[in-house]
Motif scaffolding. Sequence first.
Motif: not given
Length: 413
Positions: A17-45
């Motif tokens: 919580s409190g971490l903000k993520v700018l996710d510019l990635s596509r397809a799978l590798a980057g989005p999968f990373c962003g999803m884990i961060l979001a699962d753990l509470g980051a604000d993933v945009i």
Amino acid sequence: MNESTVPTGRAPALPLSGLKVLDLSRALAGPFCGMILADLGADVIKVEPPDGEMVRTWGPFQDGISVYYLSIHRNKRSVALDFRDPRGLELLREMAAGVDILVENFKPGVMEAMGMAYETLRERNPGLVFASITGFGRGGPYSDWPGMDQIAQGMSGLMSLTGQPESGPTRVGIPIGDVVGGMWATLGIQAAIIERQRTGQGQRIDISLLGGLVGLLTVQGQRQLSLGQTPGVAGNDHPVICPYGTFAAADGPFNMAGATDDMWASICRLVGLEELIDHPDFDSNTKRAARRDEVKRRLNERFATRGKMEWTQALVKLGVPAGPILDLQQVFSDPHVRQTGMVEEIEHPTIGRLEQLANPIRMSSLGGRSVRRAPPLLGQDTAAVLEGFGLPPERIQALLDAGVVRGIEQGDS
């Protein structure tokens, strides 16, 4: 009672919580990373083009929405933005100045061409953690090659270890290179955030699909490095332990892992092959591995007399790891999978009730649930996100009117 432990009636903060993520990635590798961060509470945009990123067009579809997209975008917020418009790029740079983490998986050179090289962005945001995922990494003769999962599987050696002797090299049944690349990136990001707490400085993280898979080779890789042994396809047998692999019961295959001499003895007693326990041809793992085909033949003759669940239960009772081989329909109807929360349910704005895979991390601060937001519709959160970055309403409306960004009211519902 310590003041810090007094119940407040509010849910505990999530780990990121409190971490903000700018996710510019596509397809799978980057989005999968962003999803884990979001699962753990980051604000993933998640930022994607006005017509949506490529996976939104990949079937199959549930009520018109890509199942591929649904599988990797829970817990995020969506902004639709025109990357080709200079005003869109300037807005992206403004957003990058106000986040903790940026994730991208463009081809090498694309971020530089957009004026968003790490060296440029850190001038405005010294604490930025910039995670870049590519096929082959920076430097080296393949650095500018386009990278896709199966290419990395083949070039990493993973495919040379996977498959049956008669079939030859086989890809893993999921895009393991992309998934593992995303997981390595998540680990690096969290380490960088911890280091930033000490130094105040962010840093660049480079992950490649090729490197991520080579990093998984463990004992097979060390066999090559230490002994010069080049392993081939192992099929469904463990490369160095016997009996460990797939065996044939009366009603189909099951897995068993007889990893120690004591387990070997228990297996032999269970199936009525006591004479093999101390037989000089089978009294050590090395000897059994050298006679793997004979070991499997002798065991399968006995396993063919009963069903796979009967053998599984009997082996588990003796402390020998075993289990049936399930298809996905069986997995998701399995009572253990359901009771341990491996599937969660969320309400989607157009689909309605939506089941999703849960994050397997179990932590008290996650509150026993990982799926909190449904995968967003395209542009669902554009206005709210931009407002959170401090843009006044009139500027947001001007960007919407000009088509630089797109909101949910302009997209499909």
